[in-house]
Enzyme design. Structure first.
Site, PDB file in Angstrom:
ATOM      1  N   ARG A  45      -1.093 -12.371  -3.467  1.00  0.00           N
ATOM      2  CA  ARG A  45      -0.184 -11.227  -3.514  1.00  0.00           C
ATOM      3  C   ARG A  45       0.962 -11.418  -4.499  1.00  0.00           C
ATOM      4  O   ARG A  45       1.356 -10.479  -5.191  1.00  0.00           O
ATOM      5  CB  ARG A  45       0.364 -10.947  -2.106  1.00  0.00           C
ATOM      6  N   ASP A 146       9.985   1.442   8.487  1.00  0.00           N
ATOM      7  CA  ASP A 146       9.190   0.290   8.069  1.00  0.00           C
ATOM      8  C   ASP A 146      10.011  -0.488   7.050  1.00  0.00           C
ATOM      9  O   ASP A 146      10.859   0.088   6.353  1.00  0.00           O
ATOM     10  CB  ASP A 146       7.856   0.731   7.451  1.00  0.00           C
TER      11      ASP A 146
END
Length: 284
Positions: A45, A146
């Site tokens: 990532r 979030d």
């Protein structure tokens, strides 16, 4: 942690020291605990960010972060290391419990969804409340937050693949989604009537203050915090649970993930059903 290397691709090398620094920084910023089993995930990532920034080493990237604690890159760092696995009506046994609880209270019922991801969970909550309360719903009733800004941007559009809603009933599909045409024929869009009941906002559960926006009350009838606590250590879990106490109305419900169990933690939450906890009335 030793200084062994993780060398999955020849163009980047992640040393043990760099990995240790990354795990410390994501814990400080987001409370996420990364174990050595996540090494490959971290590598894959973050190398995307290195390529986008034209950097050659993880150390250079870490120096960029630490040189400016207010850099926008910190959010990219968090986004990269956040896992967002979701679907419509995931852990479906929770939603009849939510519907029953909402019908017992009706007016001004509100829910905080603490891990909105790409929007499937808050949309599932919204559909449940519409079906349970109908005309008693008025304006935004779901605060959907979030830590990841990228998934929230997608959630706000309300656009999904048609295959994402394949498990919904025909009635739900007709009531709440518009089918795309032409190049968008494999996509669906949430109808404005449903999307308008959800207020999306970026929020880090580790932030010292949770500012609830208008028109919401400072307390909610229910909180969804499902499959979030598994990424935190026990002290962080306890702190968040203690803060949830002040965010729920008496008798309010806390929904957690199927693998999360807090029955052994002393406090005002009592197990009501499968991974559902109730805030005892005396906390009012």
């Amino acid at each position: 942690m030793n200084n062994t290397t993780v060398n999955i691709q020849s163009d980047f090398v992640l040393t043990g020291a760099e990995l240790q620094k990354i795990t410390a920084l994501i814990y400080q910023r987001a409370g996420i605990v990364l174990t050595h089993q996540k090494h490959d995930m971290v590598y894959n990532r973050l190398t995307r960010r290195l390529r986008q920034l034209g950097m050659k080493t993880f150390t250079a990237y870490l120096n960029l972060l630490e040189s400016n604690p207010f850099s926008d890159e910190w959010q990219q760092f968090i986004n990269a290391l956040t896992t967002n696995l979701t679907s419509f009506f995931r852990e479906a046994y929770h939603f009849p419990v939510l519907a029953e609880h909402a019908r017992s209270r009706q007016s001004n019922y509100s829910v905080w969804c603490t891990a909105a991801a790409t929007g499937e969970e808050p949309c599932s909550i919204a559909m449940t409340l519409h079906e349970a309360l109908g005309p008693h719903l008025n304006g935004p009733c779901i605060w959907a937050t979030d830590i990841d800004t990228e998934v929230l941007a997608k959630a706000k559009t309300g656009v999904y693949r048609h295959t994402d809603i394949q498990n919904l009933t025909p009635e739900q599909k007709r009531a709440w989604f518009l089918r795309g045409t032409g190049a968008q024929r494999e996509q669906v869009k949430v109808k404005p009537a449903l999307l308008s009941t959800i207020h999306y906002q970026q929020l880090n559960l580790l932030s010292p203050e949770w500012r609830v926006p208008a028109p919401f009350d400072t307390r909610f009838d229910a909180i969804f915090c499902r499959n979030v606590m598994i990424y935190f250590d026990k002290p962080t879990q306890l702190r968040i649970l203690q803060r949830f106490e002040n965010m729920l109305k008496p008798g309010g419900l806390l929904f957690v993930g199927h693998s999360e169990n807090f029955s052994n933690i002393n406090g005002p939450f009592r197990l009501r059903g499968q991974s559902v906890y109730c805030l005892t009335q005396e906390r009012a």
